[in-house]
Enzyme design. Structure first.
Site, PDB file in Angstrom:
ATOM      1  N   GLN A  30      -8.220   2.561   2.548  1.00 53.04           N
ATOM      2  CA  GLN A  30      -7.842   3.721   0.990  1.00 53.04           C
ATOM      3  C   GLN A  30      -8.466   4.886   1.188  1.00 53.04           C
ATOM      4  OE1 GLN A  30      -8.859  -1.025  -0.915  1.00 53.04           O
ATOM      5  NE2 GLN A  30      -7.626  -0.134  -1.658  1.00 53.04           N
ATOM      6  N   ARG A  87     -20.460   0.837  -1.982  1.00 52.71           N
ATOM      7  CA  ARG A  87     -20.032  -0.345  -1.050  1.00 52.71           C
ATOM      8  C   ARG A  87     -19.165   0.237  -0.377  1.00 52.71           C
ATOM      9  NH1 ARG A  87     -15.811  -4.231  -2.346  1.00 52.71           N
ATOM     10  NH2 ARG A  87     -15.910  -5.605  -0.101  1.00 52.71           N
ATOM     11  N   HIS A 131     -11.698  -4.684   6.084  1.00 56.28           N
ATOM     12  CA  HIS A 131     -12.060  -4.647   4.797  1.00 56.28           C
ATOM     13  C   HIS A 131     -10.310  -4.563   5.355  1.00 56.28           C
ATOM     14  CE1 HIS A 131     -12.210  -3.972  -0.393  1.00 56.28           C
ATOM     15  NE2 HIS A 131     -10.686  -3.927   0.268  1.00 56.28           N
ATOM     16  N   ASN A 175     -13.820  -8.636   3.092  1.00 56.56           N
ATOM     17  CA  ASN A 175     -13.221  -8.722   1.982  1.00 56.56           C
ATOM     18  C   ASN A 175     -11.734  -9.345   1.192  1.00 56.56           C
ATOM     19  OD1 ASN A 175     -13.375  -6.835  -0.871  1.00 56.56           O
ATOM     20  ND2 ASN A 175     -11.671  -6.614  -0.093  1.00 56.56           N
ATOM     21  N   GLU A 176     -12.302 -10.795   0.699  1.00 55.85           N
ATOM     22  CA  GLU A 176     -11.693 -11.045   0.114  1.00 55.85           C
ATOM     23  C   GLU A 176     -10.461 -11.891   1.500  1.00 55.85           C
ATOM     24  OE1 GLU A 176      -9.159  -8.848  -2.483  1.00 55.85           O
ATOM     25  OE2 GLU A 176     -10.570  -8.122  -3.733  1.00 55.85           O
ATOM     26  N   ASN A 303     -14.866 -11.008  -6.072  1.00 53.19           N
ATOM     27  CA  ASN A 303     -13.822  -9.901  -7.052  1.00 53.19           C
ATOM     28  C   ASN A 303     -13.862 -10.860  -8.176  1.00 53.19           C
ATOM     29  OD1 ASN A 303     -15.002  -8.285  -4.872  1.00 53.19           O
ATOM     30  ND2 ASN A 303     -13.641  -7.741  -3.936  1.00 53.19           N
ATOM     31  N   TYR A 305     -10.511  -9.967 -11.225  1.00 56.94           N
ATOM     32  CA  TYR A 305      -9.552  -8.816 -11.878  1.00 56.94           C
ATOM     33  C   TYR A 305      -8.954  -9.308 -12.915  1.00 56.94           C
ATOM     34  CZ  TYR A 305     -10.181  -5.151  -8.553  1.00 56.94           C
ATOM     35  OH  TYR A 305     -11.070  -3.852  -7.476  1.00 56.94           O
ATOM     36  N   GLU A 371     -16.321  -6.327  -6.748  1.00 59.00           N
ATOM     37  CA  GLU A 371     -15.195  -5.726  -7.185  1.00 59.00           C
ATOM     38  C   GLU A 371     -15.196  -6.459  -8.661  1.00 59.00           C
ATOM     39  OE1 GLU A 371     -12.303  -5.299  -4.286  1.00 59.00           O
ATOM     40  OE2 GLU A 371     -13.245  -5.135  -3.445  1.00 59.00           O
ATOM     41  N   TRP A 418     -15.215  -0.861  -9.356  1.00 59.80           N
ATOM     42  CA  TRP A 418     -13.827  -0.873  -8.176  1.00 59.80           C
ATOM     43  C   TRP A 418     -13.171   0.364  -8.978  1.00 59.80           C
ATOM     44  CZ3 TRP A 418     -12.601  -1.223  -3.369  1.00 59.80           C
ATOM     45  CH2 TRP A 418     -11.231  -0.427  -2.432  1.00 59.80           C
ATOM     46  N   GLU A 425      -3.608   2.875  -2.644  1.00 55.07           N
ATOM     47  CA  GLU A 425      -4.302   1.402  -3.080  1.00 55.07           C
ATOM     48  C   GLU A 425      -3.072   0.676  -2.323  1.00 55.07           C
ATOM     49  OE1 GLU A 425      -5.952  -0.941  -5.285  1.00 55.07           O
ATOM     50  OE2 GLU A 425      -4.816  -2.223  -4.942  1.00 55.07           O
ATOM     51  N   TRP A 426      -3.161  -0.048  -1.058  1.00 53.03           N
ATOM     52  CA  TRP A 426      -2.007  -0.336  -0.165  1.00 53.03           C
ATOM     53  C   TRP A 426      -0.874  -0.654  -0.338  1.00 53.03           C
ATOM     54  CZ3 TRP A 426      -5.783  -1.601   3.236  1.00 53.03           C
ATOM     55  CH2 TRP A 426      -6.821  -1.615   3.167  1.00 53.03           C
TER      56      TRP A 426
HETATM   57  S1  NCW Z   1      -4.483  -5.717  -4.271  1.00 54.19           S
HETATM   58  C1  NCW Z   1      -6.623  -6.059  -4.862  1.00 54.19           C
HETATM   59  N1  NCW Z   1      -7.742  -5.514  -4.648  1.00 54.19           N
HETATM   60  C2  NCW Z   1      -7.080  -3.655  -5.356  1.00 54.19           C
HETATM   61  C3  NCW Z   1      -7.562  -3.038  -3.889  1.00 54.19           C
HETATM   62  O1  NCW Z   1      -7.698  -1.714  -3.613  1.00 54.19           O
HETATM   63  C4  NCW Z   1      -9.111  -3.471  -2.915  1.00 54.19           C
HETATM   64  O2  NCW Z   1      -9.305  -3.148  -1.493  1.00 54.19           O
HETATM   65  C5  NCW Z   1      -8.911  -4.926  -3.011  1.00 54.19           C
HETATM   66  O3  NCW Z   1     -10.762  -5.644  -2.781  1.00 54.19           O
HETATM   67  C6  NCW Z   1      -8.893  -4.062  -5.946  1.00 54.19           C
HETATM   68  O4  NCW Z   1      -9.361  -4.988  -5.651  1.00 54.19           O
HETATM   69  C7  NCW Z   1      -8.318  -5.547  -4.017  1.00 54.19           C
HETATM   70  N2  NCW Z   1      -6.838  -7.149  -4.832  1.00 54.19           N
HETATM   71  C8  NCW Z   1      -5.932  -8.288  -4.818  1.00 54.19           C
HETATM   72  C9  NCW Z   1      -6.639  -9.442  -6.039  1.00 54.19           C
HETATM   73  C10 NCW Z   1      -5.676 -10.531  -6.125  1.00 54.19           C
HETATM   74  C11 NCW Z   1      -4.692 -10.777  -5.686  1.00 54.19           C
HETATM   75  C12 NCW Z   1      -3.856 -11.573  -5.934  1.00 54.19           C
HETATM   76  C13 NCW Z   1      -2.802 -11.412  -5.533  1.00 54.19           C
HETATM   77  C14 NCW Z   1      -2.024 -13.245  -5.409  1.00 54.19           C
HETATM   78  C15 NCW Z   1      -0.383 -13.283  -5.536  1.00 54.19           C
END
Ligand code: NCW
Length: 466
Positions: A30, A87, A131, A175-176, A303, A305, A371, A418, A425-426
């Site tokens: 990113q 981080r 990540h 990550n995630e 994390n 959101y 995050e 974050w 942003e992906w």
């Molecule tokens: S998209 C996402 N993000 C954003 C990204 O910039 C970062 O790299 C990620 O670690 C901001 O933080 C995380 N996370 C996904 C959130 C949950 C999406 C659930 C979608 C379900 C359909």
């Protein structure tokens, strides 16, 4: 009342214990750019972002915010904000360009320079090994759907800890993994862009296995601050109709519990296992895997959101497939009330509840918010300032939510905003700005936003014990 007064008022009641870690987070693809420099191999995100139609206006991370060349300035920014920690993630394809085998010393050297720069200004590096930027060479051999990728990940972890273990204390494996597994393999919204539930279930297990195998390598190397970062979306049913309640259970199962429970308890939730088997997408668990995955951790990265309300029913036409294995029979409702530019609702109360819930699921395991943040349309004004009152409000309310959770017994040790900088942003490209620091993508000029100034003020008070 000026924006400074508003900040003063909002920050006045926010206090955290001595030693609480305040940082900001980023991820390699990113921010770094320089995707063909110093021997870096291609990753699945290079491939995905260069595939027409996959990302917003075809945006790629080719240049991103040019952090690879500007890391010294960026570390100076962190020091200026008074961060106690940063981080970041290491790009696997910079270090092991083909995913396995040959190590690229120039890639390791970059991270060594970055870490040394951080240490020199007293910002503690928190390193994440993965990540989302899998080497494309591994994807060509099946990626996370293939068990071998977990073994290659452990090897890569050894390479990085051998190079940086003498100067990095805090290590995170993934990550995630939910996003890698389900956005990458089921909804197709992220790289590698598959819509294949069988691959999604396989990727889930192999990511977690990779975490466990890598954790063992990190422990062998003497790491004593080890975690994994999971993302959590609290799920509520739209009504008490049993079908809606079951929809929330299934989504909560696959997006939250399927990742938390094996890591902290060494078992997948029985209801999720049954759902996946019924969907013909079983988890490819072998003897001993769950013991590997449940390796003891020193902290759990959280994390958060937004929260999500769901109901049973057919997905409306035009809505992209959800990240969910086992049918189009769950509908994620649009949030009520204000949303960020990501379309995400704003629920600090759900954050407090979430931290308490996780604390109950994993007693004795310290939590670190790795995050939390929000995207808004930010602009630099004629005076060179970026006024982002919505982000200041989001930040203050979510920090207050953490403080409330701690008062009620959650063991939270740190908070990473974050993100440090606006960045790629992906699939949403550069259209979504999450930074505490604004980046002009034409000039790469950095401007600290009001939210960054507010965070710096909070950190100053925290340091001074005020
Ligand atoms: S998209 C996402 N993000 C954003 C990204 O910039 C970062 O790299 C990620 O670690 C901001 O933080 C995380 N996370 C996904 C959130 C949950 C999406 C659930 C979608 C379900 C359909």
């Amino acid at each position: 009342m000026t924006s400074t007064d508003i900040r003063e008022d909002a920050l006045a009641g926010l206090t955290f214990p001595p030693g609480f870690v305040f940082g900001a987070a980023t991820a390699a693809y990113q921010i770094e750019g320089a995707v063909t420099e110093d021997g870096r191999g291609p990753s699945i995100w290079d491939t995905y972002s260069h595939t027409p139609g996959r990302t917003y206006q075809g945006h790629t991370g080719d240049v991103a915010v040019d952090h690879y060349h500007r890391y010294r300035d960026d570390v100076a920014l962190m020091a200026g904000l008074g961060l106690s920690a940063y981080r970041f993630s290491v790009a696997w394809p910079r270090v092991v360009p083909e995913g396995g085998g040959r190590v690229e010393q120039r890639g390791l050297d970059f991270y060594r320079r970055l870490v040394d720069e951080l240490l020199a200004v007293g910002v503690a590096p928190w390193l994440t090994l993965y990540h989302w930027d899998l080497p494309q060479a591994l994807q060509d051999r099946g990626g996370w759907a293939d068990r071998d990728t977990a073994e290659r990940f452990a090897e890569y972890a050894s390479v990085v800890v051998d190079a940086l273990g003498d100067r990095v204390t805090h290590w995170s494996t993934l990550n995630e993994p939910m996003c890698s597994a389900l956005l990458g393999h089921v909804s197709g919204a992220h790289a590698p862009g598959l819509q294949d539930p069988v691959a999604g279930a396989r990727a889930t297990h192999h990511l977690l296995l990779g975490h466990g195998l890598a954790a063992a390598r990190l422990r062998e190397a003497g790491v004593s601050s080890l975690g994994i970062t999971l993302n959590f979306t609290p799920m509520s049913p739209a009504s008490q109709d049993p079908a809606d309640v079951d929809a929330a259970r299934r989504l909560d199962g696959q997006q939250n519990r399927m990742f938390l429970e094996p890591v902290v308890h060494g078992a997948y939730p029985a209801d999720v296992v049954a759902d996946l088997e019924a969907a013909g997408a079983p988890l490819p668990v072998r003897d001993g895997d769950l013991e590997t995955i449940a390796a003891p951790l020193d902290w759990l990265g959280v994390n958060y959101y937004f929260e999500q309300t769901v109901r049973a029913g057919a997905r409306p036409a035009g809505k992209p497939p959800t990240s969910f294995i086992g049918g189009g029979d769950v509908v994620e409702l649009d949030p009520e009330g204000p949303t960020t530019t990501m379309g995400w609702g704003i629920s600090p109360e759900a954050f407090t509840d979430l931290l308490l819930w996780i604390g109950g699921q994993a007693p004795g395991l310290p939590l670190v918010v790795t995050e939390n943040g929000s995207a808004w349309d930010d602009e630099v004004d004629a005076e060179g300032a970026v006024h982002d009152p919505e982000r200041v409000d989001f930040l203050v309310r979510h920090l207050a939510a953490v403080a409330t959770a701690m008062e009620r017994g959650a063991d939270v040790r740190g908070y990473f905003a974050w993100s440090l900088l606006d960045n790629y942003e992906w699939a949403r490209g550069y259209a979504q700005r999450f930074g505490l620091v604004h980046v002009d993508y034409e000039t790469q000029r950095r401007t600290v936003k009001d939210s960054g100034l507010a965070y710096a003020e909070l950190l100053r008070r925290h340091r001074d014990g005020a």
